[in-house]
Write an enzyme that holds these catalytic residues in place. Sequence first.
Site, PDB file in Angstrom:
ATOM      1  N   CYS A   2      -3.447   5.687  14.081  1.00  0.00           N
ATOM      2  CA  CYS A   2      -2.903   5.942  15.413  1.00  0.00           C
ATOM      3  C   CYS A   2      -2.333   7.364  15.443  1.00  0.00           C
ATOM      4  O   CYS A   2      -1.818   7.872  14.460  1.00  0.00           O
ATOM      5  CB  CYS A   2      -1.817   4.977  15.829  1.00  0.00           C
ATOM      6  SG  CYS A   2      -2.311   3.266  15.821  1.00  0.00           S
ATOM      7  N   ARG A  27      -7.404   9.880  13.828  1.00  0.00           N
ATOM      8  CA  ARG A  27      -6.422   8.934  13.282  1.00  0.00           C
ATOM      9  C   ARG A  27      -6.656   7.508  13.780  1.00  0.00           C
ATOM     10  O   ARG A  27      -6.027   6.560  13.300  1.00  0.00           O
ATOM     11  CB  ARG A  27      -5.006   9.372  13.665  1.00  0.00           C
ATOM     12  CG  ARG A  27      -4.630  10.744  13.174  1.00  0.00           C
ATOM     13  CD  ARG A  27      -3.250  11.108  13.630  1.00  0.00           C
ATOM     14  NE  ARG A  27      -2.250  10.248  13.046  1.00  0.00           N
ATOM     15  CZ  ARG A  27      -1.661  10.453  11.883  1.00  0.00           C
ATOM     16  NH1 ARG A  27      -1.975  11.506  11.170  1.00  0.00           N
ATOM     17  NH2 ARG A  27      -0.763   9.621  11.424  1.00  0.00           N
ATOM     18  N   TRP A  75      -5.644   2.768  16.393  1.00  0.00           N
ATOM     19  CA  TRP A  75      -6.453   2.089  15.376  1.00  0.00           C
ATOM     20  C   TRP A  75      -5.823   0.710  15.260  1.00  0.00           C
ATOM     21  O   TRP A  75      -4.710   0.580  14.748  1.00  0.00           O
ATOM     22  CB  TRP A  75      -6.374   2.844  14.051  1.00  0.00           C
ATOM     23  CG  TRP A  75      -7.292   2.305  12.993  1.00  0.00           C
ATOM     24  CD1 TRP A  75      -8.609   2.619  12.805  1.00  0.00           C
ATOM     25  CD2 TRP A  75      -6.956   1.365  11.964  1.00  0.00           C
ATOM     26  NE1 TRP A  75      -9.109   1.926  11.725  1.00  0.00           N
ATOM     27  CE2 TRP A  75      -8.121   1.151  11.198  1.00  0.00           C
ATOM     28  CE3 TRP A  75      -5.797   0.670  11.619  1.00  0.00           C
ATOM     29  CZ2 TRP A  75      -8.153   0.284  10.109  1.00  0.00           C
ATOM     30  CZ3 TRP A  75      -5.832  -0.192  10.528  1.00  0.00           C
ATOM     31  CH2 TRP A  75      -7.000  -0.376   9.784  1.00  0.00           C
ATOM     32  N   ASN A 101       3.215   4.720  16.210  1.00  0.00           N
ATOM     33  CA  ASN A 101       2.285   4.736  15.078  1.00  0.00           C
ATOM     34  C   ASN A 101       3.014   4.123  13.898  1.00  0.00           C
ATOM     35  O   ASN A 101       4.114   4.556  13.568  1.00  0.00           O
ATOM     36  CB  ASN A 101       1.882   6.195  14.773  1.00  0.00           C
ATOM     37  CG  ASN A 101       1.184   6.337  13.437  1.00  0.00           C
ATOM     38  OD1 ASN A 101       0.478   5.427  13.014  1.00  0.00           O
ATOM     39  ND2 ASN A 101       1.382   7.458  12.770  1.00  0.00           N
ATOM     40  N   GLY A 102       2.425   3.095  13.297  1.00  0.00           N
ATOM     41  CA  GLY A 102       3.083   2.442  12.156  1.00  0.00           C
ATOM     42  C   GLY A 102       2.986   0.935  12.330  1.00  0.00           C
ATOM     43  O   GLY A 102       2.181   0.443  13.119  1.00  0.00           O
ATOM     44  N   GLU A 480     -17.705   8.610  -5.906  1.00  0.00           N
ATOM     45  CA  GLU A 480     -17.437   9.297  -4.641  1.00  0.00           C
ATOM     46  C   GLU A 480     -18.724   9.413  -3.810  1.00  0.00           C
ATOM     47  O   GLU A 480     -18.696   9.243  -2.586  1.00  0.00           O
ATOM     48  CB  GLU A 480     -16.824  10.678  -4.936  1.00  0.00           C
ATOM     49  CG  GLU A 480     -16.640  11.575  -3.734  1.00  0.00           C
ATOM     50  CD  GLU A 480     -15.723  11.040  -2.641  1.00  0.00           C
ATOM     51  OE1 GLU A 480     -15.098   9.981  -2.836  1.00  0.00           O
ATOM     52  OE2 GLU A 480     -15.662  11.667  -1.566  1.00  0.00           O
ATOM     53  N   LYS A 484     -19.149   7.963   0.011  1.00  0.00           N
ATOM     54  CA  LYS A 484     -19.571   8.797   1.155  1.00  0.00           C
ATOM     55  C   LYS A 484     -20.722   8.114   1.885  1.00  0.00           C
ATOM     56  O   LYS A 484     -20.735   8.048   3.096  1.00  0.00           O
ATOM     57  CB  LYS A 484     -20.029  10.193   0.696  1.00  0.00           C
ATOM     58  CG  LYS A 484     -18.953  11.164   0.276  1.00  0.00           C
ATOM     59  CD  LYS A 484     -18.159  11.783   1.397  1.00  0.00           C
ATOM     60  CE  LYS A 484     -16.935  11.034   1.766  1.00  0.00           C
ATOM     61  NZ  LYS A 484     -15.798  10.940   0.949  1.00  0.00           N
ATOM     62  N   GLU A 487     -19.502   4.841   3.822  1.00  0.00           N
ATOM     63  CA  GLU A 487     -18.583   4.931   4.956  1.00  0.00           C
ATOM     64  C   GLU A 487     -19.185   5.616   6.172  1.00  0.00           C
ATOM     65  O   GLU A 487     -18.792   5.305   7.288  1.00  0.00           O
ATOM     66  CB  GLU A 487     -17.255   5.579   4.554  1.00  0.00           C
ATOM     67  CG  GLU A 487     -17.364   7.009   4.133  1.00  0.00           C
ATOM     68  CD  GLU A 487     -16.018   7.572   3.691  1.00  0.00           C
ATOM     69  OE1 GLU A 487     -14.975   7.092   4.145  1.00  0.00           O
ATOM     70  OE2 GLU A 487     -16.039   8.529   2.895  1.00  0.00           O
ATOM     71  N   HIS A 503     -25.756  -4.913 -18.001  1.00  0.00           N
ATOM     72  CA  HIS A 503     -24.919  -6.090 -18.246  1.00  0.00           C
ATOM     73  C   HIS A 503     -24.844  -6.992 -17.024  1.00  0.00           C
ATOM     74  O   HIS A 503     -23.883  -7.749 -16.874  1.00  0.00           O
ATOM     75  CB  HIS A 503     -23.521  -5.648 -18.692  1.00  0.00           C
ATOM     76  CG  HIS A 503     -23.564  -4.918 -20.004  1.00  0.00           C
ATOM     77  ND1 HIS A 503     -23.814  -5.559 -21.188  1.00  0.00           N
ATOM     78  CD2 HIS A 503     -23.451  -3.604 -20.309  1.00  0.00           C
ATOM     79  CE1 HIS A 503     -23.834  -4.673 -22.178  1.00  0.00           C
ATOM     80  NE2 HIS A 503     -23.620  -3.465 -21.664  1.00  0.00           N
ATOM     81  N   LYS A 602      -8.449   8.194   9.662  1.00  0.00           N
ATOM     82  CA  LYS A 602      -8.248   9.229   8.655  1.00  0.00           C
ATOM     83  C   LYS A 602      -7.011   8.991   7.803  1.00  0.00           C
ATOM     84  O   LYS A 602      -7.009   9.203   6.605  1.00  0.00           O
ATOM     85  CB  LYS A 602      -8.138  10.574   9.375  1.00  0.00           C
ATOM     86  CG  LYS A 602      -7.980  11.759   8.455  1.00  0.00           C
ATOM     87  CD  LYS A 602      -9.315  12.275   8.030  1.00  0.00           C
ATOM     88  CE  LYS A 602      -9.255  13.384   7.029  1.00  0.00           C
ATOM     89  NZ  LYS A 602     -10.402  13.349   6.130  1.00  0.00           N
TER      90      LYS A 602
HETATM   91  C1  F6R Z   1     -12.964   8.615   2.170  1.00  0.00           C
HETATM   92  C2  F6R Z   1     -11.584   8.868   2.511  1.00  0.00           C
HETATM   93  C3  F6R Z   1     -10.576   7.894   2.066  1.00  0.00           C
HETATM   94  C4  F6R Z   1      -9.299   8.621   1.634  1.00  0.00           C
HETATM   95  C5  F6R Z   1      -8.199   7.605   1.332  1.00  0.00           C
HETATM   96  C6  F6R Z   1      -6.928   8.282   0.868  1.00  0.00           C
HETATM   97  O1  F6R Z   1     -13.806   9.617   2.660  1.00  0.00           O
HETATM   98  O2  F6R Z   1     -11.279   9.836   3.157  1.00  0.00           O
HETATM   99  O3  F6R Z   1     -11.050   7.066   1.058  1.00  0.00           O
HETATM  100  O4  F6R Z   1      -9.587   9.403   0.514  1.00  0.00           O
HETATM  101  O5  F6R Z   1      -7.929   6.853   2.482  1.00  0.00           O
HETATM  102  O6  F6R Z   1      -6.451   9.160   1.835  1.00  0.00           O
HETATM  103  P1  F6R Z   1      -5.429  10.306   1.472  1.00  0.00           P
HETATM  104  O7  F6R Z   1      -6.118  11.254   0.584  1.00  0.00           O
HETATM  105  O8  F6R Z   1      -5.046  10.897   2.790  1.00  0.00           O
HETATM  106  O9  F6R Z   1      -4.266   9.631   0.789  1.00  0.00           O
END
Ligand code: F6R
Length: 607
Positions: A2, A27, A75, A101-102, A480, A484, A487, A503, A602
Amino acid sequence: MCGIVGYTGSAQAAPILLEGLSKLEYRGYDSAGIAVMGSKDISVVKVTGRIAGLCEKTDNGRTVEGCAGIGHTRWATHGAPTEENAHPHLSNDGRFAVVHNGIIENYQTLREELKEKGYHFDSETDTEVIVHLIEMYYHGDVKKALIQTVNRLQGSYALGVLCRDEPDRIYAAREASPLIIGLGVGENYFASDVTALVAYTRNAVYLDDGEFAELTRDGAAFFDCLGQPVKKSVSRITWDVQAAEKGGYDHFMLKEIMEQPGAVKAAISPRMKNNEVVFEELAITGNELAGIRKIVITACGSAYYAGCSGKYVLEALTHIPVEVVLASELRYSNPLIDNTTLLIVISQSGETADTIAALKECRARGARTLAIVNVVGSTIAKLADDTVYTWAGPEIAVATTKGFTTQLAVLYLLSLYFSRLLGIAGEDYAEHIRILKSLPRLIQQSIDMNHGLPKLAEKYHTANSLFFIGRNTDYAAALEGALKMKEISYLHAEAYAAGELKHGTIALIEEHTPVIALCCNRRIMEKTLSNIVEVKARGAEVLAVSYRDNTKILSVADDFIFIPEVADIFSAIVEIVPLQLLAYYVAKENGCDIDKPKNLAKSVTVE
Ligand code: F6R
């Protein structure tokens, strides 16, 4: 999760609120709304879906009159993304509007109490209790009512409040959710993030937990939970407006991928002086470091994978054992952590709820704490004993790219720095410095060498499932790479330590199953090669990530991603970049909303 904004001044508020919300949309983006003080009453406009819908409904804000207002992009946590659940929420008497937000953890108890007192609820949200509490405690003094209200709340909040009785005034409060006040001339603002403010002002005040702000067009006053004034310092925002724009790219994600050579340079260059790594911001001394028996790295998502990669380098260069633990697990694990532990937390946003909780838990157990963070003034940056900024600049796309590679760059730098502090830097120190300096160039080459990725994406975008395999540093990059892909393209992708496939998971490999094989760590390349042969024997379609001179791989794999030559321990930062691009092009093939993937946000400020 949010985003909230607020404005008071002499301009029409709604267009400014909408502009600010559009910068915060990363967000949360399932519904949005604004509340603006009109000539007599508060007008509220809400939509389900994106800010664009809100702009359309209000002719870009022009149809909503008034010079003070608040806004929200959501969100969903409590209640589906409907108009009823979208913020702002109004009090029953229509006097107050609130954005939040929260998460209010005790909202159910408060909701029951308020219902018994006759308040009716229009939404299923936790937030709505806040606005009714304010109404209940209001006897002519908004500030007092706000303080009494937040004293009843458990959980996290960044709040914005508008009151009909004080038409040009907006209030803001914070506890464990980000909130920044922007100071203008004849106008003032608040927002969850500086990206919403930077077009209007460069002067920011970072609220701390338990603090409030009262904003009019001519001034900003700050007070604590007892209503006592607090003096706050004004910080200068250094991010520029262009940094938060797409700059001709189709998506923020592509722009941010392409920015990586520059971002990694910005992380590394200021910390290199006379061929030595320097960290002027770090207080930890050689003696203190010598007393450290173990390093624990904690983080979530990609930041956790950066930690997985960093472990190899830290252990190799400092000889201190490193554990990497997911923050959401660490916080409830009763960890064996004391004052001989160095806790490294990694977070792009600096606001991730689980990471904050893990940091607090480990601090309470006596650990020395060091944060690697991108967002200046964020909660994690403030909580840790030492903070190292990654200087990646604003990252808008939900899927992190430059946030991740700059975290790796800082972990590499720290490893070298610690080895010097401990007096154990080896003969290869100078060579490592040379390689770190060359990383921005190598990352650029890794982009330039892979113009064929859109073609590969055409081949692989219909896969039901993809496997990413690798060993050691390659495995960390595979984790990673798979995240990517998942997501943003919504394809099932799984990362496996190459030696572990046999295994069990190898049972899933059949004719044409795509296997992305990361093979850039020369020390264990032959071993990964055997695993590639094993999956090939079961019909897999292998896309290898390796070096041009790797003739053995050339003879087995079906497709290739090449990267420039780089030392084993630093290879992840170079090999991840084409994998980010592969995920991007696959998502594009699949018509996905790349910058705002479904169900994500985010900044994950909830558990
Ligand atoms: C994936 C991604 C998330 C963040 C995770 C931690 O692309 O962006 O997996 O890495 O939510 O977020 P931060 O780094 O803001 O603590």
